[in-house]
Write an enzyme that holds these catalytic residues in place. Structure first.
Site, PDB file in Angstrom:
ATOM      1  N   TYR A 149      30.748 130.922  63.837  1.00 41.12           N
ATOM      2  CA  TYR A 149      32.099 131.365  63.475  1.00 41.12           C
ATOM      3  C   TYR A 149      33.034 131.204  64.665  1.00 41.12           C
ATOM      4  O   TYR A 149      34.132 130.650  64.537  1.00 41.12           O
ATOM      5  CB  TYR A 149      32.044 132.826  63.005  1.00 41.12           C
ATOM      6  CG  TYR A 149      33.371 133.375  62.558  1.00 41.12           C
ATOM      7  CD1 TYR A 149      33.917 133.022  61.319  1.00 41.12           C
ATOM      8  CD2 TYR A 149      34.099 134.246  63.365  1.00 41.12           C
ATOM      9  CE1 TYR A 149      35.149 133.530  60.909  1.00 41.12           C
ATOM     10  CE2 TYR A 149      35.317 134.758  62.968  1.00 41.12           C
ATOM     11  CZ  TYR A 149      35.841 134.394  61.736  1.00 41.12           C
ATOM     12  OH  TYR A 149      37.059 134.894  61.335  1.00 41.12           O
ATOM     13  N   LYS A 153      36.367 128.688  64.971  1.00 37.07           N
ATOM     14  CA  LYS A 153      37.734 129.156  65.233  1.00 37.07           C
ATOM     15  C   LYS A 153      38.264 128.543  66.537  1.00 37.07           C
ATOM     16  O   LYS A 153      39.469 128.273  66.656  1.00 37.07           O
ATOM     17  CB  LYS A 153      37.777 130.691  65.269  1.00 37.07           C
ATOM     18  CG  LYS A 153      37.466 131.327  63.913  1.00 37.07           C
ATOM     19  CD  LYS A 153      38.441 130.900  62.812  1.00 37.07           C
ATOM     20  CE  LYS A 153      38.228 131.663  61.517  1.00 37.07           C
ATOM     21  NZ  LYS A 153      39.160 131.278  60.458  1.00 37.07           N
TER      22      LYS A 153
END
Ligand code: NAP
Length: 244
Positions: A149, A153
């Site tokens: 994750y 990002k």
């Protein structure tokens, strides 16, 4: 500050729940004609019930070809919010290739793809436009069990900058918002353990998580003409977490 999107066409991904749903509804309240994209039909049904003017599109954004087919006829878009994302908590040593591929497909590759389609139209029409990518504080802070994750990002923040560089000359602005924890479905996945939540809150100078509205207000600002000279920024919505 009054923001009106009357006469504008907006597209929001991940509009079935959480921040995306609140963004779609807020855009509609501000006068935009909103296309809401997500993968769960029941969420779209309840969204259209709540706001009948919203145009629903049901597609799994992990699927490049299905996304292209679903969005090819949405028409000209002035405002794009790339909000859809997914996560799976895995310690670094246990990260699996399927989760790596899924998260990069949804959180990064679909953003590239949809932005190409939308910005291509903006460029061809010479209309300009504004794109907001929903990133995270996780792009700049290492978070335990969030390896992939965080990596998606981080990639999204750099994608935002290059889009801003290349699309700016066509008067298409591209920015991101980078929230701290928001207690949506995704927020609960990572932060419902009170001890973990307290540790995170203690690192936020304002001492609280963000509300959906905190994020939505920043998205609306970046989409609007009120931010007409802002291009290529990653705007923390984090109560000061990234400042310290
Ligand atoms: P959420 O409540 O889980 O909502 C995410 C939405 O995206 C859901 O409607 C979901 O649909 C949709 N979506 C996920 N994968 C999809 C796919 N493959 N195809 C189509 N739609 C898909 O999440 P949220 O907290 O509102 O997150 C919104 C954005 O904020 C994300 O980019 C997230 O990374 C970012 N963010 C969240 C937090 C937080 O703490 N919540 C913090 C910082 C940044 P389904 O439910 O049907 O899967």
């Amino acid at each position: 500050m009054e923001i009106s999107f009357t006469g504008k066409q907006a597209l929001v991904t991940g509009a079935g729940k959480g921040i995306g749903r609140s963004t779609a509804l807020a855009l509609a309240r501000c006068g935009a004609r909103v296309t809401a994209v997500t993968r769960t039909q029941a969420d779209l049904n309840s969204l259209v019930q709540e706001c009948p003017a919203i145009v629903p599109v049901c597609v799994d954004l992990a699927d490049w070809a299905a996304t292209e087919a679903a969005l090819k006829d949405v028409g000209p878009i002035d405002l794009l919010v790339n909000n859809a994302a997914c996560t799976k908590l895995q310690p670094f040593l246990e990260v699996t290739p399927d989760q790596f591929d899924l998260l990069f497909n949804v959180n990064v590759k679909a953003v590239l793809h949809i932005s190409q389609m939308v910005a291509g139209g903006m460029k061809a029409r010479g209309s300009g436009g504004s794109i907001v990518n929903v990133s995270s504080q996780a792009s700049q802070r290492a978070l335990r069990d969030h390896t992939v994750y965080c990596a998606t990002k981080g990639a999204l923040d750099m994608l935002t900058k290059v889009m801003a560089l290349e699309l700016g000359p066509h008067q298409i602005r591209v920015n991101s918002v980078n929230p701290t924890v928001v207690m949506t479905k995704m927020g609960h996945l990572g932060w419902s353990d009170p001890e973990k939540a307290q540790t995170m809150k203690s690192r936020i100078p304002l001492g609280r998580f963000a509300e959906e509205e905190d994020v939505v207000n920043c998205i609306l600002f970046l989409l609007s003409e009120k931010s007409s000279m802002i291009n290529g920024v990653a705007l923390p919505v984090d109560g000061g977490h990234l400042a310290c």
